[in-house]
Design an enzyme around this catalytic site. Structure first.
Site, short mmCIF file in Angstrom:
data_model
loop_
_atom_site.label_atom_id
_atom_site.label_comp_id
_atom_site.label_asym_id
_atom_site.label_seq_id
_atom_site.Cartn_x
_atom_site.Cartn_y
_atom_site.Cartn_z
N ASP A 13 0.85 -1.20 0.00
CA ASP A 13 0.00 0.00 0.00
C ASP A 13 0.88 1.25 0.00
O ASP A 13 0.53 2.28 -0.57
CB ASP A 13 -0.91 -0.01 1.24
CG ASP A 13 -2.24 0.70 1.00
OD1 ASP A 13 -2.43 1.26 -0.09
OD2 ASP A 13 -3.08 0.70 1.92
N HIS A 205 -8.24 -1.41 8.61
CA HIS A 205 -7.20 -0.80 7.77
C HIS A 205 -7.54 0.68 7.62
O HIS A 205 -8.54 1.03 7.01
CB HIS A 205 -7.23 -1.53 6.43
CG HIS A 205 -6.32 -1.01 5.36
ND1 HIS A 205 -5.26 -1.74 4.86
CD2 HIS A 205 -6.33 0.14 4.64
CE1 HIS A 205 -4.67 -1.07 3.89
NE2 HIS A 205 -5.29 0.09 3.73
N CYS A 238 -3.91 4.87 -2.13
CA CYS A 238 -4.29 4.18 -3.35
C CYS A 238 -4.20 5.13 -4.54
O CYS A 238 -4.75 6.22 -4.51
CB CYS A 238 -5.73 3.66 -3.22
SG CYS A 238 -6.35 2.94 -4.74
N1 COA Z 1 -1.40 -9.42 -13.21
C1 COA Z 1 -0.77 -9.05 -14.33
N2 COA Z 1 -1.40 -8.80 -15.49
C2 COA Z 1 -2.76 -8.91 -15.50
C3 COA Z 1 -3.46 -9.30 -14.37
C4 COA Z 1 -2.75 -9.56 -13.18
N3 COA Z 1 -3.35 -9.92 -12.05
N4 COA Z 1 -4.76 -9.34 -14.69
C5 COA Z 1 -4.87 -8.99 -15.97
N5 COA Z 1 -3.65 -8.73 -16.47
C6 COA Z 1 -3.29 -8.32 -17.83
C7 COA Z 1 -4.00 -9.10 -18.90
O1 COA Z 1 -3.34 -10.29 -19.19
C8 COA Z 1 -3.96 -8.14 -20.07
O2 COA Z 1 -2.66 -8.10 -20.62
P1 COA Z 1 -2.39 -7.72 -22.16
O3 COA Z 1 -2.85 -6.30 -22.30
O4 COA Z 1 -0.92 -7.88 -22.28
O5 COA Z 1 -3.22 -8.68 -22.93
C9 COA Z 1 -4.17 -6.80 -19.39
O6 COA Z 1 -3.73 -6.97 -18.03
C10 COA Z 1 -5.62 -6.36 -19.40
O7 COA Z 1 -6.41 -7.39 -18.89
P2 COA Z 1 -7.93 -7.20 -18.53
O8 COA Z 1 -8.45 -8.47 -17.98
O9 COA Z 1 -8.66 -6.60 -19.70
O10 COA Z 1 -7.83 -6.22 -17.34
P3 COA Z 1 -8.12 -4.66 -17.21
O11 COA Z 1 -7.35 -3.84 -18.15
O12 COA Z 1 -9.58 -4.49 -17.16
O13 COA Z 1 -7.48 -4.43 -15.73
C11 COA Z 1 -6.91 -5.30 -13.58
C12 COA Z 1 -7.98 -5.15 -14.63
C13 COA Z 1 -7.59 -5.81 -12.33
C14 COA Z 1 -5.86 -6.29 -14.04
C15 COA Z 1 -6.22 -3.94 -13.36
O14 COA Z 1 -7.20 -2.95 -13.23
C16 COA Z 1 -5.35 -3.93 -12.14
O15 COA Z 1 -4.34 -4.61 -12.09
N6 COA Z 1 -5.69 -3.16 -11.12
C17 COA Z 1 -4.93 -3.12 -9.89
C18 COA Z 1 -5.35 -1.98 -9.09
C19 COA Z 1 -4.55 -1.86 -7.83
O16 COA Z 1 -3.56 -2.49 -7.59
N7 COA Z 1 -5.05 -0.96 -6.98
C20 COA Z 1 -4.42 -0.65 -5.75
C21 COA Z 1 -4.66 -1.67 -4.71
S1 COA Z 1 -6.30 -1.73 -4.08
ZN ZN Z 2 -5.01 1.26 2.01
#
Ligand code: COA
Ligand code: ZN
Length: 303
Positions: A13, A205, A238
């Site tokens: 975080d 948290h 975040c």
């Molecule tokens: N780890 C790594 N790559 C990931 C993944 C993961 N857990 N989940 C999806 N991806 C990749 C996919 O393979 C795809 O790759 P490509 O573009 O090379 O084909 C790409 O990400 C998009 O995938 P998609 O399923 O369409 O996801 P999205 O673009 O809608 O994103 C998340 C969804 C959840 C993956 C993304 O929003 C994310 O990682 N968010 C994290 C937010 C975060 O950490 N917030 C702070 C903490 S609360």
């Molecule tokens: Zn937090």
């Protein structure tokens, strides 16, 4: 002596939102310093899209290094979906955390899913993790207030908490993601929650945006909660929640707990060294509200 469990979430975080990206070696050293200060549980990194959070792109390299160097440390990692779980398992994860926000818009901004999609994905990820023998945490984010939708209805929190509990999250972490709650609200919500869930499965948290972090932790403690997230030096926030400041600082939480007669395992002078390390690497001043006093105490003890 009664104790509380602190999960230090600063490596995840905290570091996920910093302008300066720490090297994998520096992250390992930071976690090592936290463990040396008596921290027994950390959230080390997240297996999320590296496009969404480039600071966490080295998760698959970092986790095995930590497991190898600190086999006694409880290490959790955040995973937003099954792909994240797969990557985490491949890197040897033993504990994961999923993140479900209590509002529609926050799920969309954070993980690009509707609330219904995010709920289904969290449940399937928890179930798959349990089936694989992993320990599980489930964050219920923006549980008090959402930066996009305002105050979060208590009914929504209770409903989603029940869903996550039924999906067998070992620990449900009620998160004030933007640090908007006050102690009266925390007391009321957590009292309701611990009335319907086993209290030892509930964690809290907090973020310290409005200076209420310690007061909120105290309210949670009085409601019976004994599991807390905090971040060394108060690093955190975040990237997808506008206005979110740093987390409740581990040093402030531990000091408050010690004053109230709870053991935490944390040795505050040693924790200052971890905070100093992060401060040097991130090139910005860090530290909780008690830091100035703690540093003076440490200097006095050393002289
Ligand atoms: N780890 C790594 N790559 C990931 C993944 C993961 N857990 N989940 C999806 N991806 C990749 C996919 O393979 C795809 O790759 P490509 O573009 O090379 O084909 C790409 O990400 C998009 O995938 P998609 O399923 O369409 O996801 P999205 O673009 O809608 O994103 C998340 C969804 C959840 C993956 C993304 O929003 C994310 O990682 N968010 C994290 C937010 C975060 O950490 N917030 C702070 C903490 S609360
Ligand atoms: Zn937090």
């Amino acid at each position: 002596m009664e104790s509380i469990v602190i999960t230090d979430v600063s490596p995840r975080d905290g570091l996920q939102n910093q302008a300066i990206h720490l090297s994998t070696a520096d992250k390992l050293e930071f976690v090592r310093l936290l463990a040396r200060a008596g921290v027994t549980s950390v959230e080390a990194t997240s297996f999320v899209s590296p496009k969404a959070v480039p600071q966490m792109a080295d998760a698959a390299d970092l986790l095995p290094l930590i497991s190898q160097a600190l086999p006694q440390l409880r290490v959790s990692v955040l995973v937003p979906n099954l792909k994240g779980l797969e990557r985490a398992r491949a890197a040897g994860a033993k504990e994961i955390a999923v993140v479900l926000s209590a509002t529609e818009t926050m799920n969309q901004k954070n993980i690009n899913m509707t609330l219904a999609q995010a709920t289904a994905v969290s449940v399937e990820t928890l179930q798959a993790a349990r089936a694989a023998g992993l320990r599980t945490r489930a964050y219920l984010a923006v549980a008090f207030e959402c930066p996009f939708e305002g105050k979060t209805p208590v009914e929504a929190v209770l409903r989603l908490a029940a869903v996550l509990h039924e999906a067998r999250a070992d620990e449900l972490v009620i998160a004030d993601t933007i640090g908007a709650a006050g102690p009266a609200q925390v007391r009321d919500l957590l009292r309701e929650l611990v009335g319907v869930l086993p209290v030892d499965e509930v964690g809290a948290h907090f973020h310290d945006t409005r200076g209420m972090g310690v007061a909120n932790a105290w309210a949670a403690l009085e409601a019976g909660v004994r599991r807390f997230d905090a971040s060394a030096g108060g690093i955190g926030g975040c990237p997808f929640a506008p206005g979110a400041a740093g987390n409740l600082a581990t040093e402030d939480l531990a000091l408050m707990a010690h004053q109230a007669g709870f053991a935490t395992g944390v040795e505050l002078t040693a924790l200052l060294e971890a905070v100093q390390f992060a401060q040097d690497r991130l090139q910005r001043p860090l530290g909780g509200r008690s830091s100035t006093w703690l540093r003076k105490q440490a200097l006095r003890a050393a002289s």
